[in-house]
Design an enzyme around this catalytic site. Structure first.
Site, mmCIF file in Angstrom:
data_model
loop_
_atom_site.group_PDB
_atom_site.id
_atom_site.type_symbol
_atom_site.label_atom_id
_atom_site.label_comp_id
_atom_site.label_asym_id
_atom_site.label_seq_id
_atom_site.Cartn_x
_atom_site.Cartn_y
_atom_site.Cartn_z
ATOM 1 N N LYS A 1 6.194 -18.635 -9.135
ATOM 2 C CA LYS A 1 5.321 -17.518 -8.757
ATOM 3 C C LYS A 1 6.006 -16.186 -9.041
ATOM 4 C CE LYS A 1 1.858 -15.254 -6.861
ATOM 5 N NZ LYS A 1 1.384 -15.149 -5.473
ATOM 6 N N LYS B 1 5.600 -5.883 -3.288
ATOM 7 C CA LYS B 1 6.294 -6.871 -2.451
ATOM 8 C C LYS B 1 6.761 -8.051 -3.315
ATOM 9 C CE LYS B 1 4.587 -10.380 -0.470
ATOM 10 N NZ LYS B 1 3.949 -11.490 0.260
#
Lengths: 300, 300
Positions: free
Chosen positions: A173, A241
């Site tokens: 990811k 983030k």
């Protein structure tokens, strides 16, 4: 074999539709959330409620967490009244949050010591993918454990990729976010360059989107930038983030990320400039401000 | 109207097959090249030879230049015994080299003062596109002038995009190179990151190439990197040259290019590390060296 009872902690924008899909598929679902309203909503939908992560885990065979960041996942899983305290030997945690890859690896180690299996299973596909059950899920964990929970994963997503041992789901990811953010950022640089050079951006787009730059980012993020359309979508603050995790992990793993470090800074500026709640294409606004306050989206 | 006689200056890897395609299409072609052998080859193919750019221009209605860099184009067009000295009022230059956008704009201005039309018409599609006549051509120039030479452009390429006034062809090409190089570089960062994190790169590729990172760069450059295949293709040294033009032009136009500036430096390192004559994917070797001499291509 009867369906596993699933504890679901984190009933937010992503978690709630995923928990409801599990209810629809016939799984007993015990939900917990920090605020109470989403728990009531799930109970009304046919689930059960729990007052703490530990209580949800105690009633369940497997707990799914879907939470905003590394710290929250660590607290919910390992903290007081946490998931780990409620699970029995041989039961499992599936963390579907996007968190730091080294944190996921450490969490897996801690849980293994307690006899609990851990899978990291971050997703892409956004809110619509969560609602429709069409998410892409990147799973890290022991093959046997992943196989044993495949029915659950296939209820939630359309493409399930088993990437390797625990942590590799988050690594994959992070790699995806690193690459896609770099592609978005450099398309933004290209458009600002062409604008400043006085070119017709529609002609530029036509010329380059059919050649070696072609792909999802040019087709989607590129046209949104030219239309000045920065409605979320995937918030710039979330991309920041995710890039923070990627950059931290790159330091930990000894991987050089020279352009990602710059893109990470530009997303920080995106938030500091007040565009954090706009789509991740809003990074172009930082470049537009650097160029003296131009508006590429106003060209087309 | 009989076919225009075409002067062709620069019979290199790209120029020679383009000149031959014009001969095949029935145009009288007068070729010039700094070294003599390619001129002899063109004459044998059915063209005519010229000793200087001026001589080629004097025999022609339009001169095509296909040369390595800005300085050479300026010298060949405006220098002693240059193209401009051989052309008559109302005749035209088509520069198909990739050069600096501001240099192309200045060249256009100089030629207009002499009554000569100028089109910048850089290409993408490489040697195979030049041989097969399937190039993508990005054209800048007055609409009437471009229309008047469309038959020639359509002989050489498959996709002809008229981008605007003189200079906009080079601006569009620079924009394309800026975007594609950034995409290549960040895919390289992603693979080095995943390798250093200990992930299975084939699984990572499968997971991310189907999602938001999908496109030409992932499909082609990405697989070449994983295969460790850096055979040209498009030299890293050419990508460095093209990026140098883009970065210079960005300064001239007041466009911020924060990640492109880094990518430009990394291509400089690619050349300095001895990989200039390898494909533009060889930029990953600089990152591999930064990571301590790993070999991502050896993983798959």
């Amino acid at each position: 074999m009867s369906a596993k009872t699933i504890g679901y902690v984190g009933l937010g924008i992503m978690g709630m539709p995923m928990a409801k899909n599990l209810v629809d598929a016939g799984y007993p679902v015990v939900g917990h959330n920090r605020s109470r309203d989403p728990v009531d909503e799930l109970v009304e939908y046919g689930g059960e409620g729990a007052g703490t992560p530990r209580e949800a885990a105690a009633k369940a065979d497997v707990v799914i967490t879907c939470l905003p960041d590394s710290e929250t996942v660590e607290e919910v899983v390992l903290g007081d009244d946490g998931v780990a305290d409620g699970l029995d030997d041989g039961e499992a945690v599936i963390d579907m949050s996007t968190i730091s890859p080294p944190v996921a690896e450490a969490l897996a180690d801690r849980l293994v010591q307690k006899g609990i299996h851990f899978m990291d299973a971050p997703v892409s596909g956004g809110e619509s993918g969560a609602i429709e059950g069409t998410l892409s899920i990147m799973v890290g964990g022991d093959e046997d454990v992943v196989d044993d929970h495949n029915d659950i994963l296939e209820t939630l997503g359309e493409t399930i990729t088993h990437c390797g041992e625990s942590g590799t789901g988050q690594i994959t990811k992070a790699c995806n976010q690193l690459v896609v953010s770099g592609m978005i950022e450099v398309v933004a640089e290209g458009f600002v360059f062409a604008h400043q050079a006085g070119a017709d951006l529609d002609a530029v787009y036509d010329a380059i989107s059919g050649g070696s730059c072609r792909g999802f980012v040019m087709d989607h993020h590129g046209t949104h930038m030219l239309d000045g359309d920065h409605e979320p979508g995937f918030y710039s603050s979330y991309m920041y983030k995710d890039l923070s995790y990627a950059v931290e992990a790159a330091k930990e793993y000894g991987a050089p990320v020279p352009t990602t470090a710059v893109t990470h800074e530009l997303y920080k500026s995106t938030i500091e400039s007040g565009y954090g709640q706009e789509k991740n294409t809003a990074v172009i606004k930082v470049l537009e401000n650097m160029a003296g306050g131009i508006d590429v989206g106003g060209d087309s």
